[in-house]
Motif scaffolding. Structure first.
Motif, PDB file in Angstrom:
ATOM      1  N   TYR A 107       5.078   6.871  -0.157  1.00  0.00           N
ATOM      2  CA  TYR A 107       5.278   6.503   1.395  1.00  0.00           C
ATOM      3  C   TYR A 107       4.492   5.085   1.476  1.00  0.00           C
ATOM      4  CZ  TYR A 107       6.122   7.205   6.503  1.00  0.00           C
ATOM      5  OH  TYR A 107       6.451   7.229   7.584  1.00  0.00           O
ATOM      6  N   TYR A 108       5.238   3.968   1.787  1.00  0.00           N
ATOM      7  CA  TYR A 108       4.607   2.841   1.940  1.00  0.00           C
ATOM      8  C   TYR A 108       4.192   2.374   3.210  1.00  0.00           C
ATOM      9  CZ  TYR A 108       6.535   2.660  -2.992  1.00  0.00           C
ATOM     10  OH  TYR A 108       7.116   2.951  -4.363  1.00  0.00           O
ATOM     11  N   ASP A 109       2.990   1.418   3.086  1.00  0.00           N
ATOM     12  CA  ASP A 109       2.719   0.742   4.429  1.00  0.00           C
ATOM     13  C   ASP A 109       2.355   1.737   5.447  1.00  0.00           C
ATOM     14  OD1 ASP A 109       2.516  -1.539   3.067  1.00  0.00           O
ATOM     15  OD2 ASP A 109       4.331  -2.415   3.927  1.00  0.00           O
ATOM     16  N   ALA A 110       1.963   2.673   5.541  1.00  0.00           N
ATOM     17  CA  ALA A 110       1.760   3.713   6.319  1.00  0.00           C
ATOM     18  C   ALA A 110       0.225   3.685   6.882  1.00  0.00           C
ATOM     19  CB  ALA A 110       1.720   5.439   5.947  1.00  0.00           C
ATOM     20  N   ASP A 111       0.194   4.111   8.387  1.00  0.00           N
ATOM     21  CA  ASP A 111      -0.987   4.380   8.778  1.00  0.00           C
ATOM     22  C   ASP A 111      -1.642   5.720   8.446  1.00  0.00           C
ATOM     23  OD1 ASP A 111      -0.634   1.887  10.174  1.00  0.00           O
ATOM     24  OD2 ASP A 111       0.452   2.816  11.828  1.00  0.00           O
ATOM     25  N   SER A 160       4.429   6.221  10.423  1.00  0.00           N
ATOM     26  CA  SER A 160       4.634   4.891  10.557  1.00  0.00           C
ATOM     27  C   SER A 160       4.907   3.856   9.274  1.00  0.00           C
ATOM     28  CB  SER A 160       3.670   4.115  11.488  1.00  0.00           C
ATOM     29  OG  SER A 160       3.710   4.848  12.632  1.00  0.00           O
ATOM     30  N   GLY A 161       5.351   4.406   8.382  1.00  0.00           N
ATOM     31  CA  GLY A 161       5.634   3.834   7.138  1.00  0.00           C
ATOM     32  C   GLY A 161       7.096   4.029   6.536  1.00  0.00           C
ATOM     33  N   THR A 162       7.421   3.945   5.433  1.00  0.00           N
ATOM     34  CA  THR A 162       8.744   3.823   4.826  1.00  0.00           C
ATOM     35  C   THR A 162       8.701   4.425   3.412  1.00  0.00           C
ATOM     36  OG1 THR A 162      10.734   2.500   4.418  1.00  0.00           O
ATOM     37  CG2 THR A 162       8.586   1.338   4.079  1.00  0.00           C
ATOM     38  N   PHE A 163       9.669   5.123   3.054  1.00  0.00           N
ATOM     39  CA  PHE A 163       9.958   5.600   1.755  1.00  0.00           C
ATOM     40  C   PHE A 163      10.777   4.452   0.800  1.00  0.00           C
ATOM     41  CE2 PHE A 163       9.629   9.549   3.892  1.00  0.00           C
ATOM     42  CZ  PHE A 163       8.748  10.357   3.120  1.00  0.00           C
ATOM     43  N   ASP A 214       0.884  -1.252  -0.028  1.00  0.00           N
ATOM     44  CA  ASP A 214      -0.138   0.175  -0.050  1.00  0.00           C
ATOM     45  C   ASP A 214       0.872   1.248  -0.065  1.00  0.00           C
ATOM     46  OD1 ASP A 214      -2.458   1.451   0.379  1.00  0.00           O
ATOM     47  OD2 ASP A 214      -1.987   1.821   2.481  1.00  0.00           O
ATOM     48  N   ARG A 215       0.483   2.245  -0.633  1.00  0.00           N
ATOM     49  CA  ARG A 215       1.416   3.530  -0.868  1.00  0.00           C
ATOM     50  C   ARG A 215       0.478   4.672  -0.777  1.00  0.00           C
ATOM     51  NH1 ARG A 215       3.707   3.354  -7.076  1.00  0.00           N
ATOM     52  NH2 ARG A 215       1.475   3.751  -8.051  1.00  0.00           N
ATOM     53  N   ARG A 216       1.028   5.830  -0.428  1.00  0.00           N
ATOM     54  CA  ARG A 216       0.518   7.107  -0.447  1.00  0.00           C
ATOM     55  C   ARG A 216       1.456   8.087  -0.885  1.00  0.00           C
ATOM     56  NH1 ARG A 216      -3.289   4.266   0.524  1.00  0.00           N
ATOM     57  NH2 ARG A 216      -4.709   4.502   2.275  1.00  0.00           N
ATOM     58  N   CYS A 217       1.158   8.999  -1.798  1.00  0.00           N
ATOM     59  CA  CYS A 217       1.947  10.127  -2.251  1.00  0.00           C
ATOM     60  C   CYS A 217       1.860  11.248  -1.170  1.00  0.00           C
ATOM     61  CB  CYS A 217       1.437  10.769  -3.419  1.00  0.00           C
ATOM     62  SG  CYS A 217       2.545  11.955  -4.363  1.00  0.00           S
ATOM     63  N   VAL A 218       3.156  11.389  -0.406  1.00  0.00           N
ATOM     64  CA  VAL A 218       3.349  12.399   0.539  1.00  0.00           C
ATOM     65  C   VAL A 218       4.132  13.695   0.299  1.00  0.00           C
ATOM     66  CG1 VAL A 218       2.587  10.709   2.448  1.00  0.00           C
ATOM     67  CG2 VAL A 218       4.919  11.153   1.886  1.00  0.00           C
ATOM     68  N   ARG A 255      10.414   1.256  -1.192  1.00  0.00           N
ATOM     69  CA  ARG A 255       9.373   0.120  -1.663  1.00  0.00           C
ATOM     70  C   ARG A 255       9.994  -1.287  -1.263  1.00  0.00           C
ATOM     71  NH1 ARG A 255       8.466  -3.328  -5.654  1.00  0.00           N
ATOM     72  NH2 ARG A 255       6.293  -3.577  -6.299  1.00  0.00           N
ATOM     73  N   SER A 256      11.300  -1.627  -1.388  1.00  0.00           N
ATOM     74  CA  SER A 256      11.826  -2.727  -0.976  1.00  0.00           C
ATOM     75  C   SER A 256      11.631  -3.196   0.335  1.00  0.00           C
ATOM     76  CB  SER A 256      13.265  -2.991  -1.704  1.00  0.00           C
ATOM     77  OG  SER A 256      13.832  -2.122  -0.758  1.00  0.00           O
ATOM     78  N   GLU A 257      11.923  -2.451   1.070  1.00  0.00           N
ATOM     79  CA  GLU A 257      11.679  -2.596   2.688  1.00  0.00           C
ATOM     80  C   GLU A 257      10.162  -2.789   2.908  1.00  0.00           C
ATOM     81  OE1 GLU A 257      11.840   0.161   6.659  1.00  0.00           O
ATOM     82  OE2 GLU A 257      13.612   0.228   5.400  1.00  0.00           O
ATOM     83  N   ALA A 258       9.360  -2.124   2.294  1.00  0.00           N
ATOM     84  CA  ALA A 258       7.807  -2.577   2.452  1.00  0.00           C
ATOM     85  C   ALA A 258       7.614  -3.896   2.193  1.00  0.00           C
ATOM     86  CB  ALA A 258       7.075  -1.537   1.735  1.00  0.00           C
TER      87      ALA A 258
END
Length: 112
Positions: free
Chosen positions: A78-82, A90-93, A33-37, A95-98
């Protein structure tokens, strides 16, 4: 009657097993899951979520770290965020880490 019962149980086991396998495969192979931030908008509530058009790339970043620089904001995926009230935290920038966070059936190995 015993044959019918036996056949029904076998079908249930096979269908249930196929469901488990499908869940394992899709949880590891799907995009996170991703969001543009806006990277410059961080507060204690998280990053401000902006329109997807501000971020580059379709299914991932092709420009280094997923950034598209503009004069207005420094937008990135920004991946896997609340997400709450237009803020992501609480996500990560990365993608591979997500993807490496994994799910059911994922090895979680990879390191780096």
């Amino acid at each position: 009657m015993a044959d019918t019962r036996r056949r029904l149980r076998s079908s249930t086991v096979v269908l249930g097993g196929m469901g488990v396998i499908a869940a394992a495969l899709t949880s590891c192979g799907s995009d996170p899951d991703r969001r543009c931030v806006d990277r410059d908008s961080y507060t204690y509530e998280g990053y401000k979520v902006v329109a997807d058009k501000n971020c580059s790339g379709g299914s991932g970043s092709s420009s280094g770290k997923g950034r598209k620089t503009s004069s207005r904001s420094d937008a990135a995926w920004y991946y896997d965020a609340d997400v709450s009230r237009g803020r992501a935290d609480s996500g990560t920038f990365s993608r591979s880490e997500a993807v490496d966070r994994g799910g059911f059936g994922c090895s979680g190995s990879g390191g780096g």
